[in-house]
Design a protein around this motif. Structure first.
Motif, PDB file in Angstrom:
ATOM      1  N   CYS A  11       0.842  -1.192   0.000  1.00  0.00           N
ATOM      2  CA  CYS A  11       0.000   0.000   0.000  1.00  0.00           C
ATOM      3  C   CYS A  11       0.878   1.244   0.000  1.00  0.00           C
ATOM      4  O   CYS A  11       1.836   1.322   0.773  1.00  0.00           O
ATOM      5  CB  CYS A  11      -0.903  -0.027   1.232  1.00  0.00           C
ATOM      6  SG  CYS A  11      -1.773   1.518   1.503  1.00  0.00           S
ATOM      7  N   ILE A  13       0.114   4.176   0.924  1.00  0.00           N
ATOM      8  CA  ILE A  13      -0.172   5.067   2.047  1.00  0.00           C
ATOM      9  C   ILE A  13       0.495   4.567   3.325  1.00  0.00           C
ATOM     10  O   ILE A  13       1.312   5.256   3.923  1.00  0.00           O
ATOM     11  CB  ILE A  13      -1.683   5.196   2.265  1.00  0.00           C
ATOM     12  CG1 ILE A  13      -2.396   5.580   0.964  1.00  0.00           C
ATOM     13  CG2 ILE A  13      -1.971   6.222   3.363  1.00  0.00           C
ATOM     14  CD1 ILE A  13      -2.043   6.949   0.429  1.00  0.00           C
ATOM     15  N   CYS A  14       0.154   3.365   3.749  1.00  0.00           N
ATOM     16  CA  CYS A  14       0.704   2.845   5.003  1.00  0.00           C
ATOM     17  C   CYS A  14       1.950   2.000   4.774  1.00  0.00           C
ATOM     18  O   CYS A  14       2.647   1.651   5.714  1.00  0.00           O
ATOM     19  CB  CYS A  14      -0.360   2.046   5.751  1.00  0.00           C
ATOM     20  SG  CYS A  14      -0.941   0.584   4.875  1.00  0.00           S
ATOM     21  N   CYS A  30      -4.643   0.030   0.211  1.00  0.00           N
ATOM     22  CA  CYS A  30      -5.344  -1.024   0.928  1.00  0.00           C
ATOM     23  C   CYS A  30      -6.725  -0.540   1.386  1.00  0.00           C
ATOM     24  O   CYS A  30      -7.013   0.657   1.412  1.00  0.00           O
ATOM     25  CB  CYS A  30      -4.512  -1.502   2.114  1.00  0.00           C
ATOM     26  SG  CYS A  30      -4.439  -0.353   3.490  1.00  0.00           S
ATOM     27  N   CYS A  33      -6.791   2.112   4.239  1.00  0.00           N
ATOM     28  CA  CYS A  33      -6.427   3.466   3.831  1.00  0.00           C
ATOM     29  C   CYS A  33      -7.477   4.056   2.902  1.00  0.00           C
ATOM     30  O   CYS A  33      -7.712   5.264   2.915  1.00  0.00           O
ATOM     31  CB  CYS A  33      -5.058   3.467   3.169  1.00  0.00           C
ATOM     32  SG  CYS A  33      -3.727   3.056   4.311  1.00  0.00           S
TER      33      CYS A  33
HETATM   34 ZN   LIG Z   1      -2.723   1.102   3.555  1.00  0.00          ZN
END
Ligand SMILES: [Zn+2]
Length: 56
Positions: A11, A13-14, A30, A33
């Motif tokens: 992912c 983002i994370c 994901c 997120c």
């Molecule tokens: Zn994520």
């Protein structure tokens, strides 16, 4: 449509490897997120942070 390879994808983002998520602009986000993104969509300062991640 899911794109599952091995144990998932990273992912953006994370930066965790997840199997559940969506593809946006050829990037993987994901499910967790994605929910965060939709919930903060009206908050421009937070949203621009995610947009910057997407452009990376
Ligand atoms: Zn994520």
């Amino acid at each position: 449509m899911k794109n599952q390879r091995d144990s998932g994808e990273i992912c953006i983002i994370c930066e965790n490897q997840k199997t559940e998520g969506i593809h946006v602009l050829e990037s993987f986000i994901c499910t967790d997120c994605e929910k965060k993104m939709t919930s903060i969509e009206t908050t421009h300062s937070d949203y621009s942070y995610y947009v910057q991640k997407l452009k990376k």
